[in-house]
Design an enzyme around this catalytic site. Structure first.
Site: not given
Ligand code: GLN
Length: 261
Positions: A134, A209, A97
């Site tokens: 998001r 993640h 990320c």
């Protein structure tokens, strides 16, 4: 002489917002379970640039925009030069990320100036602002790099389907660099072109993640194999298999949740 693998951990106090320290722990434990000596070397503002050249593996985690800006004030000059060299020379790495955003040409955060990146990966990242959606949730993608799929088959007798969790505002757009994977579920690089991450030499860049490696142990073993092969300059490195039965159960459960089991 005992061969010790050194895991370089990029800015651990600034880039561990999303639990990616789990990738460091996974590599460390999967080495220790095989009696492969391993050490963890923080690479941060307090580190002399020479430390960046001592790594056999590299892990870079995720961070909020503000921390990324602080990191880039330090990751320049000799440190940036050596990081480029070791990745170009094939040191295996996993960058999650916020880290790959900084390995690209630039990252435009939600607020503030553009953060100039290292230009190691031919990609750019832009955050459309805090009012934009998001990208948060479980992500599933298939590795789309043919050479990597072939190499992973040594460590995994199934499709190298990657499971993770994404949490990013930034959108990444690839130039002349291979996507790591094709999105099956989730957003991936930008929620538009079904690409996820990027792959350069032996560096894995991803928005996943999770942490990534414990959920996808074939990637961890591939990294360890690559590091051992480089260090021993042998392609006859064999890794003892480990009991990943619990991981398999967790993966099956999550994939079934999305009708992918
Ligand atoms: N701050 C970056 C973004 O929002 C990276 C986030 C992260 O590392 N998870 O896209």
């Amino acid at each position: 002489m005992t061969m010790i693998l050194t895991i370089g951990w990029l800015y651990p106090t600034l880039m561990s917002t999303y639990g990616d320290r789990g990738n460091v722990i996974c590599l460390q434990r999967r080495c220790q379970w095989r009696n492969i000596p391993v050490s963890i070397l923080p690479l941060d503002a307090e580190s002399d640039y020479s430390k960046f050249a001592q790594v056999d593996l590299i892990v870079g985690g995720g961070a909020q925009d503000r921390q990324q800006e602080i990191v880039m004030r330090d990751l320049k000059g000799e440190k940036a030069k050596i990081l480029k060299e070791v990745l170009r020379d094939g040191v295996p790495g996993v960058f999650t990320c916020g880290s790959p955003q900084l390995l690209g040409h630039y990252y435009e955060p939600a607020f503030g100036e553009r953060i100039e990146g290292l230009g190691i990966l031919d990609l750019v990242s832009k955050h459309p602002g805090n009012n934009a959606q998001r990208f948060i949730g479980n992500v599933v993608f298939d590795i789309s790099v043919t050479s990597l799929v072939q190499e992973l088959s040594v460590f995994w007798n199934d499709l190298p389907r990657v499971i993770g969790f994404e949490n990013h505002g930034g959108r990444t757009f690839l130039g002349n660099v291979a996507p790591l994977g094709k999105v099956i579920k989730g957003y991936g690089n930008n929620g538009e072109d079904q690409t996820e991450g990027a792959f350069y030499q032996n560096a894995i860049a991803t928005y996943a993640h999770g942490p990534l490696l414990p959920k996808n142990p074939f990637l961890a073993d591939w990294m360890i194999y690559k590091a051992l092969s480089r260090k021993s300059s042998s392609n006859k490195v064999l890794l003892d298999p480990l009991d990943d039965s619990l991981t398999l159960k967790a993966r099956t459960s999550l994939l079934m949740r999305y009708g992918l089991g």
